[in-house]
Design a protein around this motif. Structure first.
Motif, PDB file in Angstrom:
ATOM      1  N   LYS A  72     -49.313  12.875 -62.503  1.00  0.00           N
ATOM      2  CA  LYS A  72     -48.088  12.288 -62.673  1.00  0.00           C
ATOM      3  C   LYS A  72     -47.823  11.278 -61.309  1.00  0.00           C
ATOM      4  CE  LYS A  72     -44.480  15.718 -61.307  1.00  0.00           C
ATOM      5  NZ  LYS A  72     -43.240  16.306 -61.810  1.00  0.00           N
ATOM      6  N   VAL A  73     -48.250  11.749 -60.330  1.00  0.00           N
ATOM      7  CA  VAL A  73     -47.784  10.772 -59.099  1.00  0.00           C
ATOM      8  C   VAL A  73     -48.628   9.400 -59.215  1.00  0.00           C
ATOM      9  CG1 VAL A  73     -48.182  10.437 -56.606  1.00  0.00           C
ATOM     10  CG2 VAL A  73     -47.322  12.648 -57.381  1.00  0.00           C
ATOM     11  N   CYS A  89     -35.128   4.705 -60.355  1.00  0.00           N
ATOM     12  CA  CYS A  89     -34.959   5.863 -60.721  1.00  0.00           C
ATOM     13  C   CYS A  89     -36.136   6.683 -61.399  1.00  0.00           C
ATOM     14  CB  CYS A  89     -33.667   6.163 -61.745  1.00  0.00           C
ATOM     15  SG  CYS A  89     -31.906   5.575 -61.333  1.00  0.00           S
ATOM     16  N   ILE A  90     -36.406   8.027 -61.157  1.00  0.00           N
ATOM     17  CA  ILE A  90     -37.468   8.570 -61.659  1.00  0.00           C
ATOM     18  C   ILE A  90     -36.997   9.521 -62.661  1.00  0.00           C
ATOM     19  CG2 ILE A  90     -39.358  10.251 -61.091  1.00  0.00           C
ATOM     20  CD1 ILE A  90     -39.900   8.747 -58.663  1.00  0.00           C
ATOM     21  N   LEU A  91     -37.506   9.731 -63.695  1.00  0.00           N
ATOM     22  CA  LEU A  91     -37.057  10.571 -64.916  1.00  0.00           C
ATOM     23  C   LEU A  91     -38.317  11.339 -65.518  1.00  0.00           C
ATOM     24  CD1 LEU A  91     -34.432  11.645 -66.206  1.00  0.00           C
ATOM     25  CD2 LEU A  91     -35.068  10.139 -68.129  1.00  0.00           C
ATOM     26  N   GLY A  92     -38.252  12.708 -65.499  1.00  0.00           N
ATOM     27  CA  GLY A  92     -39.177  13.436 -66.244  1.00  0.00           C
ATOM     28  C   GLY A  92     -39.409  13.082 -67.608  1.00  0.00           C
ATOM     29  N   ALA A  93     -40.252  13.049 -68.401  1.00  0.00           N
ATOM     30  CA  ALA A  93     -40.562  12.582 -69.665  1.00  0.00           C
ATOM     31  C   ALA A  93     -40.027  13.658 -70.654  1.00  0.00           C
ATOM     32  CB  ALA A  93     -41.839  12.374 -70.327  1.00  0.00           C
ATOM     33  N   ASP A  94     -39.674  14.911 -70.167  1.00  0.00           N
ATOM     34  CA  ASP A  94     -38.910  16.042 -70.916  1.00  0.00           C
ATOM     35  C   ASP A  94     -37.483  15.917 -70.727  1.00  0.00           C
ATOM     36  OD1 ASP A  94     -39.720  16.836 -68.508  1.00  0.00           O
ATOM     37  OD2 ASP A  94     -40.629  18.824 -69.102  1.00  0.00           O
ATOM     38  N   GLY A 152     -36.162  14.475 -57.157  1.00  0.00           N
ATOM     39  CA  GLY A 152     -36.458  12.974 -57.500  1.00  0.00           C
ATOM     40  C   GLY A 152     -35.682  12.700 -58.732  1.00  0.00           C
ATOM     41  N   GLY A 153     -35.622  13.469 -59.834  1.00  0.00           N
ATOM     42  CA  GLY A 153     -35.228  13.175 -60.931  1.00  0.00           C
ATOM     43  C   GLY A 153     -33.560  12.928 -60.915  1.00  0.00           C
ATOM     44  N   ALA A 154     -33.121  13.337 -59.866  1.00  0.00           N
ATOM     45  CA  ALA A 154     -31.523  13.015 -59.820  1.00  0.00           C
ATOM     46  C   ALA A 154     -31.206  11.905 -58.658  1.00  0.00           C
ATOM     47  CB  ALA A 154     -30.839  14.123 -59.326  1.00  0.00           C
ATOM     48  N   ILE A 168     -47.027   6.670 -53.490  1.00  0.00           N
ATOM     49  CA  ILE A 168     -47.107   8.150 -52.940  1.00  0.00           C
ATOM     50  C   ILE A 168     -48.556   8.470 -52.928  1.00  0.00           C
ATOM     51  CG2 ILE A 168     -46.264  10.346 -53.593  1.00  0.00           C
ATOM     52  CD1 ILE A 168     -43.974   9.038 -55.301  1.00  0.00           C
ATOM     53  N   PRO A 169     -48.862   9.077 -52.090  1.00  0.00           N
ATOM     54  CA  PRO A 169     -50.414   9.815 -51.926  1.00  0.00           C
ATOM     55  C   PRO A 169     -50.713  10.476 -53.634  1.00  0.00           C
ATOM     56  CG  PRO A 169     -49.164  10.177 -49.827  1.00  0.00           C
ATOM     57  CD  PRO A 169     -48.234   9.703 -50.729  1.00  0.00           C
ATOM     58  N   GLU A 170     -51.606  10.143 -53.986  1.00  0.00           N
ATOM     59  CA  GLU A 170     -52.086  10.641 -55.391  1.00  0.00           C
ATOM     60  C   GLU A 170     -52.599  12.089 -55.167  1.00  0.00           C
ATOM     61  OE1 GLU A 170     -53.946   7.754 -57.653  1.00  0.00           O
ATOM     62  OE2 GLU A 170     -52.386   6.357 -57.451  1.00  0.00           O
ATOM     63  N   GLU A 171     -53.032  12.425 -54.089  1.00  0.00           N
ATOM     64  CA  GLU A 171     -53.634  13.910 -54.025  1.00  0.00           C
ATOM     65  C   GLU A 171     -52.403  14.891 -54.173  1.00  0.00           C
ATOM     66  OE1 GLU A 171     -54.673  11.961 -50.184  1.00  0.00           O
ATOM     67  OE2 GLU A 171     -53.595  11.295 -51.765  1.00  0.00           O
ATOM     68  N   LEU A 172     -51.062  14.474 -54.167  1.00  0.00           N
ATOM     69  CA  LEU A 172     -49.862  15.334 -54.306  1.00  0.00           C
ATOM     70  C   LEU A 172     -49.481  15.468 -55.865  1.00  0.00           C
ATOM     71  CD1 LEU A 172     -47.476  13.766 -51.485  1.00  0.00           C
ATOM     72  CD2 LEU A 172     -49.093  15.255 -51.125  1.00  0.00           C
ATOM     73  N   LYS A 173     -49.207  16.729 -55.724  1.00  0.00           N
ATOM     74  CA  LYS A 173     -48.898  17.279 -57.247  1.00  0.00           C
ATOM     75  C   LYS A 173     -47.531  16.919 -57.856  1.00  0.00           C
ATOM     76  CE  LYS A 173     -53.036  18.908 -57.605  1.00  0.00           C
ATOM     77  NZ  LYS A 173     -54.112  18.278 -58.039  1.00  0.00           N
ATOM     78  N   PHE A 174     -46.642  16.424 -57.063  1.00  0.00           N
ATOM     79  CA  PHE A 174     -45.314  16.132 -57.550  1.00  0.00           C
ATOM     80  C   PHE A 174     -44.553  15.104 -56.385  1.00  0.00           C
ATOM     81  CE2 PHE A 174     -44.628  20.077 -55.278  1.00  0.00           C
ATOM     82  CZ  PHE A 174     -43.638  19.908 -54.506  1.00  0.00           C
ATOM     83  N   GLU A 175     -43.605  14.522 -56.823  1.00  0.00           N
ATOM     84  CA  GLU A 175     -43.037  13.258 -56.201  1.00  0.00           C
ATOM     85  C   GLU A 175     -41.897  13.730 -55.210  1.00  0.00           C
ATOM     86  OE1 GLU A 175     -40.776  13.656 -59.515  1.00  0.00           O
ATOM     87  OE2 GLU A 175     -42.684  13.642 -59.214  1.00  0.00           O
ATOM     88  N   ASP A 176     -41.167  14.667 -55.576  1.00  0.00           N
ATOM     89  CA  ASP A 176     -39.859  15.170 -54.989  1.00  0.00           C
ATOM     90  C   ASP A 176     -39.961  15.247 -53.387  1.00  0.00           C
ATOM     91  OD1 ASP A 176     -40.108  16.141 -57.489  1.00  0.00           O
ATOM     92  OD2 ASP A 176     -38.244  16.372 -57.637  1.00  0.00           O
ATOM     93  N   TRP A 177     -40.811  15.884 -52.988  1.00  0.00           N
ATOM     94  CA  TRP A 177     -40.731  16.355 -51.472  1.00  0.00           C
ATOM     95  C   TRP A 177     -41.031  15.327 -50.724  1.00  0.00           C
ATOM     96  CZ3 TRP A 177     -43.672  21.024 -49.296  1.00  0.00           C
ATOM     97  CH2 TRP A 177     -42.792  21.551 -47.903  1.00  0.00           C
ATOM     98  N   TRP A 178     -41.975  14.509 -51.040  1.00  0.00           N
ATOM     99  CA  TRP A 178     -42.444  13.295 -50.493  1.00  0.00           C
ATOM    100  C   TRP A 178     -41.398  12.214 -50.172  1.00  0.00           C
ATOM    101  CZ3 TRP A 178     -46.324  11.394 -47.447  1.00  0.00           C
ATOM    102  CH2 TRP A 178     -46.776  10.019 -47.343  1.00  0.00           C
ATOM    103  N   ILE A 179     -40.482  11.936 -51.205  1.00  0.00           N
ATOM    104  CA  ILE A 179     -39.586  11.161 -51.556  1.00  0.00           C
ATOM    105  C   ILE A 179     -38.531  11.672 -50.464  1.00  0.00           C
ATOM    106  CG2 ILE A 179     -37.616  10.034 -52.790  1.00  0.00           C
ATOM    107  CD1 ILE A 179     -39.783   9.986 -55.045  1.00  0.00           C
ATOM    108  N   SER A 180     -37.882  12.729 -50.577  1.00  0.00           N
ATOM    109  CA  SER A 180     -36.885  13.430 -49.832  1.00  0.00           C
ATOM    110  C   SER A 180     -37.103  13.273 -48.451  1.00  0.00           C
ATOM    111  CB  SER A 180     -36.320  14.808 -50.218  1.00  0.00           C
ATOM    112  OG  SER A 180     -37.307  15.618 -50.080  1.00  0.00           O
ATOM    113  N   PHE A 181     -38.322  13.662 -48.001  1.00  0.00           N
ATOM    114  CA  PHE A 181     -38.771  13.671 -46.734  1.00  0.00           C
ATOM    115  C   PHE A 181     -38.641  12.504 -45.957  1.00  0.00           C
ATOM    116  CE2 PHE A 181     -41.892  12.766 -43.405  1.00  0.00           C
ATOM    117  CZ  PHE A 181     -42.034  13.935 -42.484  1.00  0.00           C
TER     118      PHE A 181
END
Length: 269
Positions: A72-73, A89-94, A152-154, A168-181
């Protein structure tokens, strides 16, 4: 008129994707133009077909796809590439956005000159339980090194700030922590104490579960090592390095390692 781009990474969410997109379209107004950039990440169900059948004639919905699953990244990076809004804005598809979210976050961002985090309305599908979760109002970069505090979804991110984030580095599994960092490190984040995203928790979540246990904690901690490795080049001050080492030591301790110095070195919190 202000354009706000919503990025959606779509993978096997045919049950939810229509609700997600419709909730965003319903949030447009005479003063806000919404743009939805969806990247299908090689779905093996009918997600893409359902999406195209419902929105192929709506030019507010832009669709791209990967023939094979890349994570997903990677899909969010591609969605950002095709976006053009002043705000992202980022939103999960679900998930869905809560009506009025776009204007709330936009007003807060303009008032503060920062990217803005709101809260989540968590809905646990197995029980029907709903609970509002607000972000930590006291923005603490060092606490956020220990563990991600912000979804990141909020978030509504200014495009002016996005150069620190994307790609965002694509080795990462999710985006939230990279963004907030990066937002907290550069003092670019603000908080709005309002729920803005309806966050579904179900068996098919990419991350997040109804209840944590040793197995789910281990799965999360295992993928945190990649983030901490990516954060290391940005740790230039002594206090930053102390917290980074502590975050690493906590995860190593979970898996049986032990670093007394990193765990017990001041400052304490």
């Amino acid at each position: 008129m202000t354009k706000v781009s919503y990025l959606i990474a779509l993978y096997n969410k045919q049950r939810y994707i229509i609700d997600a997109i419709q909730s965003i379209l319903n949030d447009s107004s005479p003063l806000i133009e919404v743009e939805i950039c969806v990247v299908d990440d090689g779905s093996t169900d009918d997600s893409l077909a359902v999406l195209l059948d419902a929105f192929s004639d709506d030019d507010r919905v832009m669709v791209d796809r990967f023939l094979k699953n890349r994570g997903k990244v990677a899909a969010y990076n591609r969605a950002f590439e095709i976006s053009s809004g002043e705000y992202i804005c980022i939103l999960g598809a679900d998930d869905k956005i809560i009506r009025g979210r776009t204007q709330l976050l936009l007003s807060a961002s303009r008032a503060t000159g920062k990217s803005i985090y709101g809260g989540l309305l968590k809905h646990i599908e197995s029980s029907g339980e709903e609970v509002v979760v607000f972000p930590n109002k006291r923005l603490d970069f060092h606490k956020n090194i220990i563990e991600n505090q912000y979804s990141g979804g909020a978030l509504m991110m200014r495009r002016l700030d996005s150069g620190l984030i994307f790609p965002i580095p694509e080795e990462l599994k999710f985006e939230d922590w990279w963004i907030s960092f990066h937002l907290l490190k550069n003092k670019l984040a603000g908080i709005l104490m309002e729920p803005v995203t309806f966050y579904r928790i179900h068996d098919g979540n990419d991350c997040g579960v109804a209840a944590s246990n040793i197995e789910t904690m281990g799965r999360d901690y295992a993928r945190h090592f990649e983030y901490l490795e990516k954060f290391r080049p940005f740790m230039r001050k002594g206090r930053d390095i102390i917290y980074w080492r502590r975050a690493l030591a906590l995860r190593r301790a979970f898996f049986g390692g032990f670093d007394m110095l990193a765990l017990l070195a001041p400052p304490f919190d």
